[in-house]
Design a protein around this motif. Structure first.
Motif, PDB file in Angstrom:
ATOM      1  N   THR A 205      -7.350 -11.916   1.065  1.00  0.00           N
ATOM      2  CA  THR A 205      -8.482 -11.594   0.195  1.00  0.00           C
ATOM      3  C   THR A 205      -8.424 -10.135  -0.232  1.00  0.00           C
ATOM      4  O   THR A 205      -8.695  -9.791  -1.395  1.00  0.00           O
ATOM      5  N   GLN A 206      -8.029  -9.266   0.695  1.00  0.00           N
ATOM      6  CA  GLN A 206      -7.897  -7.853   0.358  1.00  0.00           C
ATOM      7  C   GLN A 206      -6.745  -7.632  -0.629  1.00  0.00           C
ATOM      8  O   GLN A 206      -6.846  -6.811  -1.543  1.00  0.00           O
ATOM      9  N   ARG A 207      -5.651  -8.368  -0.423  1.00  0.00           N
ATOM     10  CA  ARG A 207      -4.543  -8.295  -1.379  1.00  0.00           C
ATOM     11  C   ARG A 207      -4.996  -8.750  -2.756  1.00  0.00           C
ATOM     12  O   ARG A 207      -4.650  -8.141  -3.785  1.00  0.00           O
ATOM     13  N   LEU A 208      -5.776  -9.819  -2.792  1.00  0.00           N
ATOM     14  CA  LEU A 208      -6.285 -10.340  -4.048  1.00  0.00           C
ATOM     15  C   LEU A 208      -7.177  -9.315  -4.740  1.00  0.00           C
ATOM     16  O   LEU A 208      -7.078  -9.103  -5.952  1.00  0.00           O
ATOM     17  N   GLU A 209      -8.004  -8.654  -3.969  1.00  0.00           N
ATOM     18  CA  GLU A 209      -8.876  -7.621  -4.521  1.00  0.00           C
ATOM     19  C   GLU A 209      -8.052  -6.477  -5.108  1.00  0.00           C
ATOM     20  O   GLU A 209      -8.354  -5.959  -6.188  1.00  0.00           O
ATOM     21  N   GLY A 210      -6.993  -6.082  -4.399  1.00  0.00           N
ATOM     22  CA  GLY A 210      -6.130  -5.007  -4.900  1.00  0.00           C
ATOM     23  C   GLY A 210      -5.412  -5.394  -6.178  1.00  0.00           C
ATOM     24  O   GLY A 210      -5.275  -4.580  -7.101  1.00  0.00           O
ATOM     25  N   LEU A 211      -4.970  -6.649  -6.267  1.00  0.00           N
ATOM     26  CA  LEU A 211      -4.291  -7.101  -7.471  1.00  0.00           C
ATOM     27  C   LEU A 211      -5.237  -7.142  -8.667  1.00  0.00           C
ATOM     28  O   LEU A 211      -4.857  -6.785  -9.794  1.00  0.00           O
ATOM     29  N   ILE A 212      -6.459  -7.581  -8.426  1.00  0.00           N
ATOM     30  CA  ILE A 212      -7.436  -7.610  -9.507  1.00  0.00           C
ATOM     31  C   ILE A 212      -7.735  -6.196  -9.997  1.00  0.00           C
ATOM     32  O   ILE A 212      -7.850  -5.939 -11.200  1.00  0.00           O
ATOM     33  N   GLN A 213      -7.835  -5.264  -9.059  1.00  0.00           N
ATOM     34  CA  GLN A 213      -8.069  -3.877  -9.437  1.00  0.00           C
ATOM     35  C   GLN A 213      -6.902  -3.331 -10.253  1.00  0.00           C
ATOM     36  O   GLN A 213      -7.095  -2.632 -11.261  1.00  0.00           O
ATOM     37  N   GLU A 214      -5.690  -3.676  -9.842  1.00  0.00           N
ATOM     38  CA  GLU A 214      -4.506  -3.232 -10.582  1.00  0.00           C
ATOM     39  C   GLU A 214      -4.480  -3.864 -11.970  1.00  0.00           C
ATOM     40  O   GLU A 214      -4.102  -3.227 -12.957  1.00  0.00           O
ATOM     41  N   PHE A 215      -4.896  -5.112 -12.041  1.00  0.00           N
ATOM     42  CA  PHE A 215      -4.958  -5.797 -13.333  1.00  0.00           C
ATOM     43  C   PHE A 215      -5.876  -5.040 -14.294  1.00  0.00           C
ATOM     44  O   PHE A 215      -5.556  -4.847 -15.465  1.00  0.00           O
ATOM     45  N   ASP A 270       7.765   1.213  -2.010  1.00  0.00           N
ATOM     46  CA  ASP A 270       6.378   0.874  -2.353  1.00  0.00           C
ATOM     47  C   ASP A 270       6.124  -0.491  -1.719  1.00  0.00           C
ATOM     48  O   ASP A 270       6.554  -1.529  -2.243  1.00  0.00           O
ATOM     49  N   ALA A 271       5.415  -0.514  -0.611  1.00  0.00           N
ATOM     50  CA  ALA A 271       5.265  -1.736   0.181  1.00  0.00           C
ATOM     51  C   ALA A 271       4.578  -2.846  -0.616  1.00  0.00           C
ATOM     52  O   ALA A 271       5.009  -4.015  -0.567  1.00  0.00           O
ATOM     53  N   ASP A 272       3.516  -2.531  -1.341  1.00  0.00           N
ATOM     54  CA  ASP A 272       2.787  -3.561  -2.084  1.00  0.00           C
ATOM     55  C   ASP A 272       3.657  -4.209  -3.144  1.00  0.00           C
ATOM     56  O   ASP A 272       3.665  -5.438  -3.315  1.00  0.00           O
ATOM     57  N   LYS A 273       4.394  -3.376  -3.886  1.00  0.00           N
ATOM     58  CA  LYS A 273       5.242  -3.924  -4.952  1.00  0.00           C
ATOM     59  C   LYS A 273       6.392  -4.739  -4.367  1.00  0.00           C
ATOM     60  O   LYS A 273       6.710  -5.824  -4.844  1.00  0.00           O
ATOM     61  N   LEU A 274       7.008  -4.200  -3.301  1.00  0.00           N
ATOM     62  CA  LEU A 274       8.150  -4.903  -2.725  1.00  0.00           C
ATOM     63  C   LEU A 274       7.707  -6.201  -2.047  1.00  0.00           C
ATOM     64  O   LEU A 274       8.474  -7.176  -1.996  1.00  0.00           O
ATOM     65  N   LEU A 275       6.490  -6.231  -1.544  1.00  0.00           N
ATOM     66  CA  LEU A 275       5.976  -7.467  -0.956  1.00  0.00           C
ATOM     67  C   LEU A 275       5.936  -8.575  -1.996  1.00  0.00           C
ATOM     68  O   LEU A 275       6.169  -9.748  -1.686  1.00  0.00           O
ATOM     69  N   ARG A 276       5.668  -8.212  -3.231  1.00  0.00           N
ATOM     70  CA  ARG A 276       5.673  -9.213  -4.300  1.00  0.00           C
ATOM     71  C   ARG A 276       7.066  -9.804  -4.498  1.00  0.00           C
ATOM     72  O   ARG A 276       7.218 -10.986  -4.770  1.00  0.00           O
ATOM     73  N   VAL A 277       8.077  -8.943  -4.383  1.00  0.00           N
ATOM     74  CA  VAL A 277       9.448  -9.424  -4.520  1.00  0.00           C
ATOM     75  C   VAL A 277       9.751 -10.452  -3.433  1.00  0.00           C
ATOM     76  O   VAL A 277      10.225 -11.567  -3.713  1.00  0.00           O
ATOM     77  N   PHE A 278       9.471 -10.091  -2.187  1.00  0.00           N
ATOM     78  CA  PHE A 278       9.751 -10.996  -1.075  1.00  0.00           C
ATOM     79  C   PHE A 278       8.902 -12.256  -1.182  1.00  0.00           C
ATOM     80  O   PHE A 278       9.367 -13.366  -0.874  1.00  0.00           O
ATOM     81  N   ASP A 279       7.655 -12.090  -1.605  1.00  0.00           N
ATOM     82  CA  ASP A 279       6.757 -13.231  -1.781  1.00  0.00           C
ATOM     83  C   ASP A 279       7.330 -14.212  -2.793  1.00  0.00           C
ATOM     84  O   ASP A 279       7.374 -15.428  -2.570  1.00  0.00           O
TER      85      ASP A 279
END
Length: 379
Positions: A205-215, A270-279
């Motif tokens: 949920t926190q990841r989702l909140e961060g992505l929405i903020q980035e959007f 950049d952990a958040d961005k790289l997590l998207r790659v692995f995801d």
């Protein structure tokens, strides 16, 4: 001085046009002089009188004295008016011809202007003496076409970005939903397991909140405008958490996921961005793996690179499809197994390249391997 040079250049550009107009004007003037002289001679030197008398005698049967008297009353007494009307008629015809030549240039320029405002591949082509105008119109058309293409490209990038973010929003949302379903369907879960599931739901949920903020922050930009924020992370713990969050999806297909890497592999990124790659890579492996097989995530450090390999077992990807797997909106299309919007791997590649790394794919003998190479700062 600059204005004077520009004026001289324009004069040079239109010299050919001026020369042709001058030649045409001189030709018309010469033709007018010849015709006027001929008409004047024809009317005043007896040729016209002889013609009229001959017509009156042969057509109307008049004798010569009677025909002469009629000619005298009708034509001779009005000769000045007749000459004037004849000259005006000659002038009108020559003027019409001259204006027809001259207005042809405006018609050509008008067609050239039409080509600027209509989306047609027609090249602008004018008469040789209008080459300067043709060059300017062609330059204007090229500029307008380029601006239009840039606007379309900018709009496409914006649409791609929105789809890319929407794609990433689905992953934490679906993961949280999966664990909430487990909590709802299994009321007898232990307090420890329930707490762990709730922790996963909160994390996503926190990841989702961060992505929405980035959007909201970068919706007007494309991926090249995303700024990376480097920090040192424990890559092993990051991937362990990711695999744990994929547990419901793995169990649904009877898959196992094994990590083959050092116990505490530290890496700067950049952990958040790289997590998207692995995801995205793991999601792709789950989607296209055969049931009851194993997915392996292996990591190793060389002197200059961190190398990660995501290996899965399934249908071999043909070479002609393999070279397009990182293209935007491209999907493998294996029948009913086709999933996603075709953006996941394209997003992964762009993020890896932002880290100055590379990602590639290889598929043979039923094993597909995605290899990520990243510059090593510390590991």
């Amino acid at each position: 001085m600059k204005h004077k040079l520009k004026h001289n250049k324009q004069n040079s550009d239109f010299r050919r046009l001026r020369t042709k107009i001058a030649c045409q004007t001189a030709g018309i003037a010469a033709a007018a002089a010849v015709i006027v002289y001929s008409v004047y001679s024809f009317l005043l030197r007896g040729n016209f009188a002889n013609l009229i008398l001959s017509i009156l005698q042969s057509v109307f049967g008049m004798d010569k004295p009677a025909a002469a008297r009629l000619y005298e009353r009708t034509f001779r007494s009005h000769m000045d008016l007749l000459i004037l009307l004849s000259l005006l008629a000659v002038f009108a015809v020559l003027l019409y011809i001259y204006l027809g030549w001259f207005t042809r240039y405006f018609e050509e320029i008008g067609k050239g202007l039409d080509a600027l405002f209509y989306d047609t591949p027609v090249e602008i082509s004018l008469s040789p003496e209008l080459f300067a105008i043709e060059r300017r119109l062609s330059l204007a058309k090229y500029t307008l076409d380029r601006q239009k293409n840039e606007m379309q490209l900018s709009e496409q990038r914006k649409n791609d970005l929105i789809m890319y973010l929407a794609h990433d929003l689905k992953t934490p949302l679906s993961c949280a939903a999966s664990y909430l379903h487990l909590l709802h369907d299994e009321p007898q879960l232990s307090a420890q397991l329930r707490e762990k599931y709730l922790s996963v739901c909160l994390s996503n949920t926190q990841r989702l909140e961060g992505l929405i903020q980035e959007f909201l922050e970068i919706a007007k930009y494309n991926l090249s405008h995303i700024t990376l924020h480097y920090s040192e992370i424990n890559l092993t713990r990051l991937l362990e958490q990711l695999v744990y969050e994929f547990t419901p999806a793995l169990e649904k297909k009877g898959l196992a996921c094994r990590l083959d890497m050092a116990e505490n592999l530290l890496f700067t990124c950049d952990a958040d961005k790289l997590l998207r790659v692995f995801d995205n890579l793991l999601q792709n492996a789950v989607a296209y793996s055969d049931g009851n097989t194993q997915i392996t995530i292996a990591a190793e450090c060389s002197d200059h690179f961190l190398i990660l390999r995501f290996s899965s077992h399934g249908s071999t990807i043909p070479p002609e499809k393999l070279e397009h797997v990182f293209d935007q909106f491209y999907r493998l299309g294996r029948g009913q197994d086709t999933v996603g919007s075709g953006l996941g791997l394209a997003v992964a590649k762009q993020i890896v390249e932002l880290h100055q790394g590379t990602v590639c794919a290889d598929s043979r003998d039923g094993v597909t391997v995605f290899t990520v190479r990243l510059p090593r700062f510390r590991c």
